[in-house]
Enzyme design. Structure first.
Site, PDB file in Angstrom:
ATOM      1  N   GLU A 231      37.781  97.418  35.572  1.00  0.00           N
ATOM      2  CA  GLU A 231      38.094  96.144  34.924  1.00  0.00           C
ATOM      3  C   GLU A 231      36.909  95.229  35.178  1.00  0.00           C
ATOM      4  O   GLU A 231      36.588  94.913  36.328  1.00  0.00           O
ATOM      5  CB  GLU A 231      39.370  95.533  35.490  1.00  0.00           C
ATOM      6  CG  GLU A 231      39.767  94.244  34.785  1.00  0.00           C
ATOM      7  CD  GLU A 231      40.628  93.351  35.644  1.00  0.00           C
ATOM      8  OE1 GLU A 231      40.343  92.145  35.706  1.00  0.00           O
ATOM      9  OE2 GLU A 231      41.577  93.865  36.257  1.00  0.00           O
ATOM     10  N   CYS A 268      39.888  86.567  36.198  1.00  0.00           N
ATOM     11  CA  CYS A 268      39.308  87.396  35.138  1.00  0.00           C
ATOM     12  C   CYS A 268      39.912  87.059  33.781  1.00  0.00           C
ATOM     13  O   CYS A 268      39.349  87.428  32.747  1.00  0.00           O
ATOM     14  CB  CYS A 268      39.494  88.873  35.451  1.00  0.00           C
ATOM     15  SG  CYS A 268      41.190  89.343  35.833  1.00  0.00           S
TER      16      CYS A 268
END
Length: 486
Positions: A231, A268
């Site tokens: 990720e 994020c």
């Protein structure tokens, strides 16, 4: 003592990986009930140690105590959720086929399910010292799958990582989990060695694109390739339609400011790029709310330096101006920043303006029509999330199609920084947001650490327990394509 002086030597990495590989057969043989007990005991011990761990985390990360306490709760809740996933059983995708198979009389029936892939490496993230760290979602889902885990600690919260690992190991020992089912290593070189170690069967990583590239380079030396579940970066574009800007500019401005500054802008899922109508009052409303905000200390000095550099590059990308930035009287803090530009400048300098600034910064792009936004969205790579704020009477079908093409989660009339841990959640997206089609949050995160296997014509005594008739009676599964409840 610093993280550098605590870096794990090569022999420690080798020992941890060997122990994990040795634990893999026992983990494979463990029952779903046993693994659920592992997870719930870890959750219990983390809850009990929560106050002490939060104090360590607060000192290392500068995140607030309230935020960290909430994160401990999220972490233990997701451990318990995976225990529920194991109990429910559908994650195994078990199926039995007789009709249509060779012979069709049951002599060569096919029984299929998902089994653990073996020992896995988990790389902790800096920004969630509990939920995406030592005992976070990657570790929880891997243990639930039946995979031993070796965690590479993040240097931004090294002492917390050690203390958390001690709690996890204590809990696993108490319930008789196999020796080697969980381990911890520290340091950059240890991480590279871990990713390249032959017994490791998959790597899960949350962090920066350069960090991912370093790991993928190390993994390229392997004789046998393995999955890399990374990720990475994400700008998470938001589109505010003309109708939404007209109807609720003040409300949306307040919500944006709260979202892009949450946790110091170090999520994020932070909305880093916002398309707004050029004729609206939205930008001014954002500016009014930001100029009085205090500064914040970011997670690490390296992150702070990277934030400064990224902000500088964004400001120099053509016709970009600083709409406002918060006030700070301390060199150690970083203030919230709002940049603004035109849609024409964005299209001309999109490569530079699509850089993620990990910290409290967002870029407003002022457009004249939604057609221009559709054109601009085509320049954007994959993101974890995309967001649309609109009014019921507006036609946004084409916009939604474009948003869905470039993200793993489309948010409507909300903000992307809240990520629920549920069966339906998807936390991922096209490259460069992630390297796979799987989620790292939610029940189906377990799928990363499982592989399918089919048994054709197998005698019942050699079948895994969950694929026997008695096992299937306790599982939701398919029989000749039809769904059968447990």
């Amino acid at each position: 003592m610093t993280a550098e002086t605590q870096a794990s030597p090569t022999w420690v990495v080798e020992d941890q990986v060997a122990a994990a590989a040795n634990a893999a057969p026992a983990a494979l043989a463990s029952s779903r009930g046993q693994r659920a007990e592992w997870l719930t005991r870890v959750a219990l011990r983390l809850d009990e140690a929560g106050d002490d761990l939060v104090a360590v985390a607060d000192a290392e990360t500068h995140l607030s105590v309230d935020r960290l306490r909430g994160e401990v709760t999220r972490t233990t809740n997701q451990l318990r959720m995976f225990a529920d996933v194991l109990d429910e059983g559908s994650y195994l995708e078990a199926s039995v086929d007789v009709v249509g198979t060779i012979g069709g009389d049951g002599s060569q029936e096919i029984r299929r399910f998902l089994r653990p892939i073996g020992a896995v490496a988990v790389f902790s993230a800096s920004n969630f010292p509990f939920a995406f760290s030592v005992a976070g979602g990657d570790t929880a889902s891997a243990l639930a799958a039946g995979c031993p885990v070796v965690v590479k600690a993040h240097s931004g919260h090294a002492e917390l990582s050690r203390r958390t690992a001690a709690v996890v190991n204590q809990a696993l020992d108490e319930v008789g989990a196999p020796y080697g089912i969980f381990g911890l290593v520290e340091g950059r070189e240890a991480g590279l060695a871990l990713a390249a170690a032959p017994p490791v069967r998959a790597v899960a990583f949350t962090g920066s694109l350069p960090g991912a590239e370093a790991l993928m380079s190390a993994m390229s030396t392997r004789e046998e390739p393995i999955p890399f579940f990374g990720e990475l970066g994400s700008v998470n574009p938001v589109v505010i339609t003309p109708g939404a800007a007209l109807a609720r500019a003040q409300e949306l401005a307040a919500e944006l400011v709260a979202s892009f500054t949450l946790g110091g802008g170090q999520f994020c899922t932070k909305p880093g790029l916002v398309f707004v109508p050029s004729a609206s009052s939205f930008a001014n409303a954002v500016g009014e709310r930001v100029e009085s905000l205090p500064g914040m200390i970011l997670l690490t000095e390296r992150i702070a330096q990277s934030f400064d550099a990224a902000a500088g590059r964004l400001r120099s990308a053509g016709d970009v101006r600083a709409l406002v930035h918060g006030a700070a009287d301390d060199a150690d803090v970083r203030v919230p920043v709002v940049l603004t530009t035109t849609i024409d400048n964005f299209l001309e300098h999109s490569d530079a303006l699509l850089e993620e600034a990990f910290g409290p910064l967002t870029l407003l792009v002022e457009y004249r029509s939604l057609d221009e936004v559709i054109t601009a969205l085509a320049r954007i790579g994959g993101s974890l999330t995309t967001t649309a704020h609109s009014e019921p009477e507006e036609d946004i079908d084409v916009l939604v199609t474009s948003l869905a093409e470039r993200s793993g989660r489309v948010v409507f009339d909300g903000w992307p920084t809240g990520v629920s841990v549920t069966w339906g959640q998807h936390h991922g997206g096209p490259w460069p947001a992630t390297t796979s089609q799987h989620t790292s949050v939610g029940a189906t995160a377990i799928r990363r650490f499982l592989r399918p296997i089919a048994y054709q014509g197998a005698p019942s005594h050699v079948l895994p327990p969950d694929l026997t008739d008695a096992g299937l009676a306790r599982l939701p599964h398919r029989r000749d394509g039809k769904w059968v409840r447990a």
